[in-house]
Structure formats: C-alpha cells, structure tokens
Design an enzyme around this catalytic site. Sequence first.
Site, PDB file in Angstrom:
ATOM      1  N   ARG A 186      25.289 101.465  49.334  1.00 33.69           N
ATOM      2  CA  ARG A 186      25.990 102.729  49.069  1.00 33.69           C
ATOM      3  C   ARG A 186      25.175 103.900  49.615  1.00 33.69           C
ATOM      4  O   ARG A 186      25.721 104.820  50.225  1.00 33.69           O
ATOM      5  CB  ARG A 186      26.243 102.908  47.575  1.00 33.69           C
ATOM      6  CG  ARG A 186      27.241 101.942  46.992  1.00 33.69           C
ATOM      7  CD  ARG A 186      27.515 102.231  45.536  1.00 33.69           C
ATOM      8  NE  ARG A 186      28.331 103.436  45.356  1.00 33.69           N
ATOM      9  CZ  ARG A 186      28.623 103.958  44.164  1.00 33.69           C
ATOM     10  NH1 ARG A 186      28.174 103.378  43.062  1.00 33.69           N
ATOM     11  NH2 ARG A 186      29.372 105.046  44.082  1.00 33.69           N
ATOM     12  N   CYS A 244      23.310 109.633  41.081  1.00 33.23           N
ATOM     13  CA  CYS A 244      23.937 108.343  41.359  1.00 33.23           C
ATOM     14  C   CYS A 244      25.361 108.625  41.813  1.00 33.23           C
ATOM     15  O   CYS A 244      25.597 109.576  42.554  1.00 33.23           O
ATOM     16  CB  CYS A 244      23.889 107.443  40.126  1.00 33.23           C
ATOM     17  SG  CYS A 244      24.677 108.156  38.660  1.00 33.23           S
TER      18      CYS A 244
END
Length: 284
Positions: free
Chosen positions: A180, A237
């Site tokens: 990611r 995040c």
Amino acid sequence: MSGTEDLLVEAEPLAAEIGAADPPALLDVRWRLTGPPGRDDYAAEHLPGAVFVDLDGALCGPPGPAGRHPLPDPAALQAALRAAGVRAGHPVVVYDGGDGMSAARAWWTLRWAGHRAVRLLSGGFPAWIAAGLPTSTGEESPRPGDVVVEPGGLPVLDAATAARLAAVDGVLLDVRAAPRYRGEHEPVDPVAGHVPGAVNLPADEYVAQGRFPAGEVLRDRFAAAGVTDAVPVAAYCGSGVTAAQAVLALHLAGRSDAALYVGSWSNWVADPERPVATGPASDA
C-alpha cells in the site's frame, strides 16, 4: 507506576481489579473494517461489566473529507463516554478482538479527550478467554459517568503539518503494509501511494496479535526507521486506527510526544491537489 503499567494491563491482574470494590470502567470496542458489527460479539460474550462502545459511531466523527475516522465532536464523545459509565479521573480499560487496533484508537481518543487513566488489555478478548476467566452476555447498564471531554490531551496533525513533518521537520511513519505504501495495492482508498517523505514501518514490525515487545525493542525498531530522541515523530495509516496503535507503541518506547495524523491517507487523497509518492522510498 511505569509507563507500561500506565498503558497496558494483562488479563489476570485486570480480573483482580474487576473484583475489587471500585473496578475500572471496561469498554468493549471490538470492531472490523468490513463487519460484521462488533456489537454482535459483545452481546454473545464480553468481560463482566464491560459496556460496548462503537468505534465508528461514538469514538469517531462521520466519514468525509476529514477522513474515514476523523476526530469526534467533543460533546457527542462526552455523551457516549458518560453513557458508558466513564467517570472523571477514574480508571478505564479498553479491549478489542485481539489485534489491538480499535482498542488503541479508543485509548488514543480518551487520552486526546483529556482522560489519562486509560489502559489497553494486552491481547484483547482472546487473552481473557485464554486465561480461563469468566464472561457475561447481553447488555450492561452502568451508572452514568461524569467525565468531561477536554480535547488536546495528545498532539494531532492535519495534512499540512504532516507534509511539513515528512519533508522537513522530522519523521512521519506510514504504518500500512508495504504494497500500500509503495502504491502497488490500495484496497480501500481511491488513490494508491504515500505522503511524500513518509517512512514505511508496517504495523506487524512492532506489534503482533495485540501484544507489544519490550520498550527497548520498540526503541531500537523505531530508531532503525529514523526515530531518535531529538526528532519529532508522527504516524498515519489508512484512516487513523492502525496509526493510533503506532502512537501507543511510541509511548511504550518513551515517545509520549508522538503525534497522530488522524485523517491519514483517507484525508490526504480527499484533495486531488496534494502530491502522491509511489515506490519503495519517498524522495530518496
């Protein structure tokens, strides 16, 4: 008390506290990114006296440009915590389904709201079951609390301050999985990549099954990512849940000044004018 004792509690010592005359308030914050609802797990079985508090509906604001899990409205948070029996200055213990993520966001939210007496059950509900301790079913009816929410108890970054920290002032940790971060895979948000200058430190490198290594181990791991005593540090995040766990780990490592970019990637990509970096290292 040591920093660890102020932040974490094991199942058996917690059981003794629950059996005392004035036990801590217990908040069950079990949650999954993609359901089913944590309330179902709570109703089936929970710690004796625990009250379910919904991460999405009570501990965070509604999703939008500020992110998928933005800061809650202080008045709404205060009402939810009082309904859960949280009293001013009285100890609170939070727990989740075992990974420690939603419990860490609950820990962070209470600390941000000015309530310092909050700990996380290490290992969550599975640790309680593994210890052979008793459970309850159904709903609990706590005496209403009187906690007063006073925002600002922990530092928060917005997109601009996160960008500056990453580029100039310190270390911005991106705690998502490496694919990611590199922009190879994005299962939730519409744009893949990372904040330019951010350093990737996936969560599984400093926590496993809701349990943290010793403070010295955490300090060494964060130091390897560039986090030294003299360098300001923050974490982000996807939406500020896993990153709250990183802030807890940083506290355990002695960095109680660590900040949270609450909006995280879901806020960053809400503005198409913000730059996006891809690849294994940003601006390196």
